[in-house]
Design a protein around this motif. Structure first.
Motif, PDB file in Angstrom:
ATOM      1  N   PHE A 204       0.748  -1.139  -0.031  1.00 16.66           N
ATOM      2  CA  PHE A 204      -0.150   0.098  -0.002  1.00 16.66           C
ATOM      3  C   PHE A 204       0.889   1.394   0.155  1.00 16.66           C
ATOM      4  CE2 PHE A 204      -0.026  -1.642   4.349  1.00 16.66           C
ATOM      5  CZ  PHE A 204       0.690  -0.556   5.246  1.00 16.66           C
ATOM      6  N   GLU A 205       2.088   1.181   0.178  1.00 11.26           N
ATOM      7  CA  GLU A 205       3.105   2.224   0.039  1.00 11.26           C
ATOM      8  C   GLU A 205       3.462   2.508  -1.366  1.00 11.26           C
ATOM      9  OE1 GLU A 205       6.262   1.698   2.626  1.00 11.26           O
ATOM     10  OE2 GLU A 205       5.159   1.987   4.769  1.00 11.26           O
ATOM     11  N   ASN A 206       3.682   1.413  -2.108  1.00  5.94           N
ATOM     12  CA  ASN A 206       4.184   1.602  -3.500  1.00  5.94           C
ATOM     13  C   ASN A 206       3.173   1.109  -4.554  1.00  5.94           C
ATOM     14  OD1 ASN A 206       7.054   2.283  -2.493  1.00  5.94           O
ATOM     15  ND2 ASN A 206       7.129   0.027  -1.991  1.00  5.94           N
ATOM     16  N   GLY A 207       2.201   0.465  -4.092  1.00  7.78           N
ATOM     17  CA  GLY A 207       1.047  -0.025  -5.019  1.00  7.78           C
ATOM     18  C   GLY A 207       1.067  -1.226  -5.550  1.00  7.78           C
ATOM     19  N   ILE A 208       0.167  -1.991  -6.012  1.00  8.74           N
ATOM     20  CA  ILE A 208       0.156  -3.240  -7.020  1.00  8.74           C
ATOM     21  C   ILE A 208      -0.349  -2.947  -8.124  1.00  8.74           C
ATOM     22  CG2 ILE A 208       0.251  -4.212  -4.510  1.00  8.74           C
ATOM     23  CD1 ILE A 208      -2.714  -5.144  -5.040  1.00  8.74           C
ATOM     24  N   GLU A 209      -0.077  -3.984  -9.144  1.00  7.58           N
ATOM     25  CA  GLU A 209      -0.641  -3.853 -10.302  1.00  7.58           C
ATOM     26  C   GLU A 209      -2.523  -4.040 -10.365  1.00  7.58           C
ATOM     27  OE1 GLU A 209       1.611  -6.553 -12.912  1.00  7.58           O
ATOM     28  OE2 GLU A 209       3.211  -5.141 -13.071  1.00  7.58           O
ATOM     29  N   VAL A 210      -3.088  -3.484 -11.338  1.00  7.65           N
ATOM     30  CA  VAL A 210      -4.369  -3.724 -11.300  1.00  7.65           C
ATOM     31  C   VAL A 210      -4.772  -4.055 -12.736  1.00  7.65           C
ATOM     32  CG1 VAL A 210      -5.518  -2.550  -9.271  1.00  7.65           C
ATOM     33  CG2 VAL A 210      -4.835  -1.211 -11.647  1.00  7.65           C
ATOM     34  N   MET A 211      -5.684  -4.993 -13.048  1.00 13.09           N
ATOM     35  CA  MET A 211      -5.660  -5.485 -14.491  1.00 13.09           C
ATOM     36  C   MET A 211      -7.294  -5.200 -15.052  1.00 13.09           C
ATOM     37  SD  MET A 211      -3.412  -9.077 -13.823  1.00 13.09           S
ATOM     38  CE  MET A 211      -4.035  -8.925 -12.053  1.00 13.09           C
ATOM     39  N   ASP A 212      -7.417  -5.091 -16.104  1.00 16.57           N
ATOM     40  CA  ASP A 212      -8.709  -5.176 -16.827  1.00 16.57           C
ATOM     41  C   ASP A 212      -9.252  -6.646 -17.017  1.00 16.57           C
ATOM     42  OD1 ASP A 212      -7.490  -6.254 -18.828  1.00 16.57           O
ATOM     43  OD2 ASP A 212      -7.754  -4.509 -20.182  1.00 16.57           O
ATOM     44  N   ARG A 213     -10.427  -6.793 -17.476  1.00 19.07           N
ATOM     45  CA  ARG A 213     -11.111  -8.068 -17.621  1.00 19.07           C
ATOM     46  C   ARG A 213     -10.318  -9.217 -18.473  1.00 19.07           C
ATOM     47  NH1 ARG A 213     -15.909  -8.613 -15.330  1.00 19.07           N
ATOM     48  NH2 ARG A 213     -16.996  -6.803 -14.880  1.00 19.07           N
ATOM     49  N   ASN A 214      -9.455  -8.751 -19.376  1.00 18.93           N
ATOM     50  CA  ASN A 214      -8.779  -9.621 -20.217  1.00 18.93           C
ATOM     51  C   ASN A 214      -7.417  -9.870 -19.626  1.00 18.93           C
ATOM     52  OD1 ASN A 214     -10.821  -9.482 -22.271  1.00 18.93           O
ATOM     53  ND2 ASN A 214      -9.853  -7.502 -22.981  1.00 18.93           N
ATOM     54  N   MET A 216      -5.222  -7.515 -18.970  1.00 21.14           N
ATOM     55  CA  MET A 216      -4.090  -6.454 -19.397  1.00 21.14           C
ATOM     56  C   MET A 216      -3.895  -5.664 -18.190  1.00 21.14           C
ATOM     57  SD  MET A 216      -3.240  -7.412 -22.383  1.00 21.14           S
ATOM     58  CE  MET A 216      -2.259  -5.824 -22.731  1.00 21.14           C
ATOM     59  N   VAL A 217      -2.398  -5.346 -17.681  1.00 16.02           N
ATOM     60  CA  VAL A 217      -2.442  -4.525 -16.743  1.00 16.02           C
ATOM     61  C   VAL A 217      -2.545  -3.129 -16.954  1.00 16.02           C
ATOM     62  CG1 VAL A 217      -0.426  -3.482 -15.019  1.00 16.02           C
ATOM     63  CG2 VAL A 217      -0.224  -5.826 -15.763  1.00 16.02           C
ATOM     64  N   VAL A 218      -3.285  -2.328 -16.219  1.00 18.72           N
ATOM     65  CA  VAL A 218      -3.778  -0.706 -16.313  1.00 18.72           C
ATOM     66  C   VAL A 218      -2.879  -0.057 -15.640  1.00 18.72           C
ATOM     67  CG1 VAL A 218      -5.833   0.710 -15.936  1.00 18.72           C
ATOM     68  CG2 VAL A 218      -6.294  -1.614 -16.685  1.00 18.72           C
ATOM     69  N   GLY A 219      -2.300  -0.309 -14.593  1.00 15.05           N
ATOM     70  CA  GLY A 219      -1.503   0.427 -13.931  1.00 15.05           C
ATOM     71  C   GLY A 219      -1.079  -0.046 -12.570  1.00 15.05           C
ATOM     72  N   VAL A 220      -0.545   0.805 -11.616  1.00 16.86           N
ATOM     73  CA  VAL A 220      -0.346   0.607 -10.201  1.00 16.86           C
ATOM     74  C   VAL A 220      -0.940   1.303  -9.196  1.00 16.86           C
ATOM     75  CG1 VAL A 220       1.730   0.412  -8.594  1.00 16.86           C
ATOM     76  CG2 VAL A 220       2.175  -0.086 -10.881  1.00 16.86           C
ATOM     77  N   SER A 221      -1.782   0.514  -8.354  1.00 17.45           N
ATOM     78  CA  SER A 221      -2.489   1.403  -7.649  1.00 17.45           C
ATOM     79  C   SER A 221      -2.263   1.072  -6.119  1.00 17.45           C
ATOM     80  CB  SER A 221      -3.997   0.897  -7.641  1.00 17.45           C
ATOM     81  OG  SER A 221      -4.914   1.457  -6.779  1.00 17.45           O
TER      82      SER A 221
END
Length: 319
Positions: A204-214, A216-221
């Motif tokens: 939660f300090e640096n974020g983790i990857e979030v993905m869409d339904r397919n 694909m990595v959208v970004g780091v949250s």
């Protein structure tokens, strides 16, 4: 998106589905599989071309996925060390919990709690989210340093009721009931959650990857990382808090029965109660939240909103 996460997303939509899956994944016999067999299983899954758009009906494919879920980290794709795989959690934790509950000497209780929290912290570290975005070496150093501090602190707090009872020799039966029997349960639950939060703080300090339904990595949250850690910490608190609390309450009434006066019979009943509760609560706690976690687009950071139009995104919660 890794095959493990796709499987959880397709087969673990409801609590009941996740409970049944965890009951299979926690099978200790899966620990006997060799690394070569695990790699062949992963290769079979990748080559099978299974889209997981519908429930798996082929038993061979399902067994392959169960071995993958029990042995392979869904973010890194690496094989998890045997002692820290999900099927090893119960066989290792159970004797540590039993010994801690029976120990009435402060130093020995501290040692038992230290070993217990060392294992559960290592388990949380190796089964956490593996997509933390920061310099890997510095993150690992920080997690190990923080983890050792959290383990020592948790062991000290967990041993306090025993220290308090031995030092002050409380005479009030109500005070003894609260300090000696009821207090250890919430302390163990809170400290178990505390060590998870500390050792996985980079998520939660640096974020983790979030993905869409397919996938694909959208970004780091960071918000997704915070949600993943909170859910895991809560499930760990429920697991060990309940494992200590329910047998304690049960044994309080058993001890009041005149025909259960021998120490050996009481100790045996306590061990049986702890074993039964832990065996039942482990798949329950792991099933509380989806492994392939979901987070709404509106809950993400503003800089990620422009990266996708999907309303829900996915991430690996970890264990």
């Amino acid at each position: 998106m890794d095959a493990n996460l796709r499987f959880w997303r397709a087969e673990g939509q409801s609590f009941f589905q996740r409970f049944l899956l965890w009951a299979d994944v926690l099978d200790p016999l899966l620990l006997l599989k060799s690394s070569d067999e695990i790699r062949r299983t992963r290769l079979f899954i990748q080559n099978s071309g299974k889209t997981l758009s519908e429930p798996i009906k082929n038993d061979q494919t399902k067994q392959a996925f169960l071995l993958s879920l029990s042995s392979v980290h869904p973010d890194t794709g690496k094989i998890i060390p045997v002692m820290f795989r999900p099927p090893a959690f119960l066989p290792i934790c159970l004797p540590l919990v039993i010994v801690s509950s029976l120990q009435r000497q402060a130093k020995k209780n501290f040692f038992c709690q230290f070993v217990f929290h060392m294992y559960t912290t290592g388990f949380a570290l190796l089964n956490g989210n593996g997509t933390t975005k920061a310099e890997e070496y510095s993150v690992q150093q920080k997690q190990i340093f923080y983890g050792l501090g959290a383990i020592s602190y948790a062991a000290c707090i967990g041993a306090l009721p025993v220290v308090f009872m031995n030092r002050y020799m409380l005479k009030s039966s109500l005070t003894q009931l609260v300090v000696q029997k009821l207090l250890p349960a919430p302390l163990l639950g809170l400290m178990s959650a505390f060590t998870v939060v500390v050792v996985r703080s980079p998520e939660f300090e640096n974020g983790i990857e979030v993905m869409d339904r397919n996938g694909m990595v959208v970004g780091v949250s960071q918000k997704a990382g915070e949600k993943a850690v909170k859910e895991t910490a809560l499930s760990r608190a429920v697991l060990f808090g309940t494992t200590f609390f329910v047998p304690t309450v049960l044994m309080h009434f058993v001890e009041r029965a005149k025909f259960w006066r021998t120490p050996h019979s009481l100790a045996s009943m306590r061990m049986l109660a702890i074993t039964s509760v832990l065996v039942g609560m482990l798949p329950v706690s792991l099933s509380m939240f989806p492994q392939c976690g979901e987070i709404k687009r509106a809950d993400l950071e503003p800089e990620l909103l422009s990266s996708t139009e999907e309303t829900e995104l996915f991430y690996n919660r970890g264990i």
